[in-house]
Motif scaffolding. Structure first.
Motif, short mmCIF file in Angstrom:
data_model
loop_
_atom_site.label_atom_id
_atom_site.label_comp_id
_atom_site.label_asym_id
_atom_site.label_seq_id
_atom_site.Cartn_x
_atom_site.Cartn_y
_atom_site.Cartn_z
N ALA A 154 1.07 -1.15 -0.05
CA ALA A 154 -0.03 -0.08 0.00
C ALA A 154 0.81 1.45 -0.08
O ALA A 154 1.70 1.24 0.90
N VAL A 155 0.74 1.95 -0.97
CA VAL A 155 1.72 3.12 -1.09
C VAL A 155 0.80 4.58 -1.11
O VAL A 155 -0.07 4.66 -1.86
N GLY A 156 1.35 5.20 -0.08
CA GLY A 156 0.41 6.65 -0.04
C GLY A 156 0.94 7.71 -1.24
O GLY A 156 1.84 7.56 -1.85
N GLY A 157 -0.05 8.57 -1.33
CA GLY A 157 0.39 9.57 -2.26
C GLY A 157 -0.98 9.96 -3.02
O GLY A 157 -1.82 9.08 -3.35
N PHE A 158 -0.95 11.11 -3.84
CA PHE A 158 -2.08 11.50 -4.45
C PHE A 158 -1.56 12.27 -5.74
O PHE A 158 -0.75 13.33 -5.54
N GLY A 159 -1.41 11.40 -6.79
CA GLY A 159 -0.61 12.25 -7.87
C GLY A 159 0.99 12.03 -7.54
O GLY A 159 1.50 10.96 -6.96
N LEU A 160 1.54 12.76 -7.68
CA LEU A 160 3.12 13.30 -7.00
C LEU A 160 3.13 13.96 -5.62
O LEU A 160 4.12 13.99 -5.12
N CYS A 161 1.87 14.11 -5.02
CA CYS A 161 1.82 14.60 -3.67
C CYS A 161 1.99 13.84 -2.56
O CYS A 161 0.88 12.85 -2.50
N GLY A 162 3.01 13.82 -1.76
CA GLY A 162 2.84 13.09 -0.65
C GLY A 162 3.43 11.64 -1.00
O GLY A 162 2.92 10.76 -0.23
#
Length: 248
Positions: free
Chosen positions: A38-46
């Motif tokens: 499970a990899v966090g982030g939204f687009g390249l944000c975070g």
């Protein structure tokens, strides 16, 4: 309590601590072929930039990645697509990545597509120990194909199962040495839910402080969910879509 008691490892958390020297050592002993991540982030944000690069360098193959999207060509999870390390994506937004498109259309990449809110709730449910839930989102569409549906008070719902992962990779702004995390602005996106859904969670952070330096009321994710920390004080933080005003 040792990690063998809680997570099947032998080294005591108290003896080793949670802070690791670099991303490669933070992933040592966790990464293997055919893992679910499970990899966090939204687009390249975070996104956990250093951890993704270290995962690429590990050479692990056959990975299933639960992530809102797959980065872009040459950055974020796009790095793992280029090296063909990802076998399956469980995602919401699948644009911005030509290699993703090419592999999917060629039948080389498996995709489990989710409405964005459903993906977030599946991760939250996994972290909370809830095996499944009903949602109205997707009823009557391809999203509901092959899934159980029920009617409640005259409205139709789709049964969605929870998501859990072998390892979670997340990005936060600040951590104390006990693993309590603070996220900065929109980088809070999918990161807390991903962290909670993983059997083991590795957090990449820009600042590490001593225990007690973060006001308890300012903690966004308690350290009980975080197993390992890697300090990356200078992430690239690439802008996904740069828009500038034309000259007058």
């Amino acid at each position: 309590m040792s990690e063998m008691d809680a997570k099947g490892k032998s080294q005591s958390v108290g003896e080793r601590g949670k802070v690791y020297a670099d991303a490669a050592s933070a992933l040592a002993g966790l990464v293997a072929d055919n893992l679910t991540l499970a990899v966090g982030g939204f687009g390249l944000c975070g996104i956990p930039e250093a951890l993704i690069a270290a995962l690429r360098d590990s050479g692990a193959k056959g990975l299933t990645a639960i992530s809102n999207n797959a980065g872009v060509d040459g950055f974020g999870l796009g790095l793992l697509l280029e090296t063909r390390q990802i076998r399956k994506m469980i995602s919401s937004y699948v644009g911005e990545n030509k290699e993703f498109e090419r592999q999917f259309l060629a039948g080389e990449l498996e995709l489990e597509f989710n409405p964005q809110g459903t993906l977030a709730e599946r991760l939250r449910a996994g972290g909370a120990g809830i095996p499944a839930f009903f949602t109205a989102t997707g009823y009557g569409t391809v999203v509901a194909e092959g899934k159980e549906t029920r009617e409640f008070d005259g409205k139709h719902y789709v049964l969605e199962t929870a998501l859990t992962a072998d390892v979670s990779l997340v990005k936060a702004w600040k951590a104390d040495k006990a693993g309590n995390l603070v996220f900065r602005k929109t980088a809070r996106n999918f990161n807390p839910a991903c962290a909670m859904a993983g059997r083991v969670c590795v957090a990449e952070v820009e600042e590490v402080v001593e225990v007690g330096e973060i006001d308890p009321d300012h903690v966004h994710l308690p350290g009980i969910y975080v197993d390992r920390i890697v300090h990356n004080p200078t992430p690239e933080k690439r802008i996904e879509q740069r828009t500038v005003r034309g000259a007058k």
